[in-house]
Write an enzyme that holds these catalytic residues in place. Structure first.
Site, mmCIF file in Angstrom:
data_model
loop_
_atom_site.group_PDB
_atom_site.id
_atom_site.type_symbol
_atom_site.label_atom_id
_atom_site.label_comp_id
_atom_site.label_asym_id
_atom_site.label_seq_id
_atom_site.Cartn_x
_atom_site.Cartn_y
_atom_site.Cartn_z
ATOM 1 N N GLU A 1 0.777 -1.298 -0.022
ATOM 2 C CA GLU A 1 -0.087 -0.112 -0.065
ATOM 3 C C GLU A 1 0.940 1.192 -0.085
ATOM 4 O OE1 GLU A 1 -2.453 -0.585 3.304
ATOM 5 O OE2 GLU A 1 -1.016 -0.482 4.662
ATOM 6 N N CYS A 2 0.489 2.352 -0.861
ATOM 7 C CA CYS A 2 0.961 3.621 -0.914
ATOM 8 C C CYS A 2 2.502 3.429 -1.333
ATOM 9 C CB CYS A 2 0.631 4.362 0.491
ATOM 10 S SG CYS A 2 0.912 5.926 0.034
ATOM 11 N N GLY A 3 3.258 3.739 -0.224
ATOM 12 C CA GLY A 3 4.874 3.673 -0.510
ATOM 13 C C GLY A 3 5.225 2.243 -1.254
ATOM 14 N N GLY B 1 -2.011 -0.909 -4.163
ATOM 15 C CA GLY B 1 -2.445 0.303 -4.360
ATOM 16 C C GLY B 1 -2.186 1.452 -3.487
#
Length: 463
Positions: free
Chosen positions: A331-333, A429
């Site tokens: 997720e994210c990073g 994501g």
């Protein structure tokens, strides 16, 4: 709970200082943060040496939140909860849903309201009367005057307490926070900068704690905490410890580039049988041995893009493992790291793991911010069509391909977009999701880990 009329009133420094002051007196303290923020709990962990928990009524229902809070605070002498935004500010402009107030009401905890006293006198009474009469069950049990000199404080305290009593809403003033540069915490593009980026952070918060020990009435605060109602623990929680037998080794990225995780998520994975094995994509050339899953959390990979790219052996190993079916939640990073390339904070393009085609690139504005509800666009490994998972986004980087495995919707608004890559056993994501919004996601993830581990053992047997 430490709350305030609005953001920027020093809740983090006051909460951390109070934790340190109470810890210095020999109390075992538990920490918590209202809302989805994953940075403030890092400050709590840095000060206390223990993990901090998020309390968020959008992520999970009231009864589940109570149960998680009870588990988190078990064995502690006291809990200090840091509020979010303004005390009554909720998910939308005109709602207190998800606010610090709603959380205080759900847990029935007393609240210390930090009010800025600099450049004000009688006007502070007007602010306080508004907060004390806006909701009948306000839970505000004490007031801390922020940015108020020790010389002025006694007169301000006497004026405020007399005025509130005359207005029929008596609440004690329990201390002040003097004007001092040590109380000013720097900021960056993702809110507060991470603890590792502040020189001698522990020394800073030790000074804050020592100051608060002199300027607030700790005895009165302790008595206020003791007056809190007993926490009613729900009997039925979605998952209980030991539900799954046998340990599953789960590699969890944790270093200066990857460090944003919800404590409840990690605890749930452990309840489902996972052994969390931490590793560093910055420093380690190989994944941990014997793993059946991979967790790549958020953080600041763009700051360390060059060093991540130089670790080519690990990048290739991760891609090969994911191509081979290793279950992974990124997720994210962590999602950005899985791309073919990523733009670093220095503007240069760096090669990354290469599992997701496309680039993670910087935009000139905040791309996504706020709560999000994910709906499965099809039947995937962990989320079936139409099922819902809740999370939060805050990022200035974007992807040239955000995926289409889910439909993201803004709660209460007619806004939606495609997101999430669901290739094989990967769920990747930008949204930071909370597993307790749909525990079946975590259960399916660990089931896939079990299947992968069994297949790996069988393959090794015949080699």
């Amino acid at each position: 709970m430490i709350a305030a009329p609005m953001s920027g009133c020093g809740k983090t420094t006051i909460a951390c200082g109070l934790m340190y002051a109470l810890k210095s007196r020999g109390y075992k303290i538990a920490a918590a943060k209202c809302g989805p923020d994953y940075i403030d709990p890092m400050f709590h962990r840095e000060v206390l040496g223990i993990d901090s928990q998020n309390l968020d009524l959008f992520f999970c229902g009231q009864e589940v939140m109570k149960g998680l809070f009870a588990g988190h605070t078990a064995g502690a002498d006291a809990a200090v909860i840091e509020g979010v935004m303004g005390y009554y500010d909720g998910m939308s402009l005109d709602s207190d849903k998800g606010s610090s107030y709603e959380t205080a009401k759900a847990l029935d905890v007393p609240v210390l309201l930090a009010v800025n006293g600099k450049g004000a006198a009688l006007s502070v009474l007007a602010v306080l009367k508004g907060f004390l009469t806006f909701r009948e069950d306000h839970h505000i049990a004490g007031i801390i005057l922020n940015r108020t000199s020790r010389a002025v404080y006694p007169r301000m305290k006497e004026m405020i307490e007399r005025g509130l009593k005359d207005m029929g809403c008596p609440v004690p003033v329990v201390g002040c926070v003097p004007e001092d540069p040590v109380f000013q915490v720097k900021s960056r593009h993702l809110g507060l900068i991470t603890p590792g980026e502040i020189d001698d952070l522990k020394t800073v918060f030790e000074k804050v704690g020592r100051t608060l020990a002199e300027t607030v009435d700790l005895e009165q605060i302790i008595e206020t905490a003791r007056a809190a109602s007993p926490l009613k623990i729900p009997a039925d929680m979605p998952v209980k410890t030991g539900e799954k037998q046998g340990k599953l080794r789960l590699a969890v990225a944790r270093d200066p580039a990857f460090q944003f995780y919800y404590k409840d998520n990690l605890d749930l994975l452990e309840k489902l049988g996972c052994e969390l094995v931490y590793f560093s994509p910055l420093e380690d050339e190989h994944l941990p041995d014997g793993i059946s899953g991979l967790l790549l959390g958020g953080g600041y990979p763009e700051v360390y893009a060059g060093k991540l790219s130089l670790n080519a052996v690990l990048r290739r190993e991760i891609k090969a493992a994911l191509d081979g079916g290793l279950p992974c939640h990124a997720e994210c990073g962590g999602f950005m790291y899985l791309h073919e390339a990523m733009e670093g904070e220095d503007g240069r393009i760096y090669e990354m793991a290469g599992f997701i085609e496309g680039r993670a690139v910087r935009r000139d504005r905040l791309v996504r911010f706020g709560y999000v509800q994910l709906e499965g666009a099809g039947n995937g490994a962990y989320l079936e069509q139409g099922e819902v998972l809740r999370g939060h986004e805050f990022h200035y980087w974007d992807s040239t391909d955000n995926g289409d495995g889910c439909i993201a919707r803004k709660p209460g608004r007619d806004i939606s977009w495609d997101c999430i890559h669901t290739k094989g056993n990967v769920f990747a994501g930008f949204p930071h999701i909370h597993y307790y919004s749909n525990v079946r996601f975590a259960q399916r993830f660990t089931d896939k880990m079990r299947e992968y581990g069994l297949r790996s053992r069988q393959e090794r047997k015949y080699i």
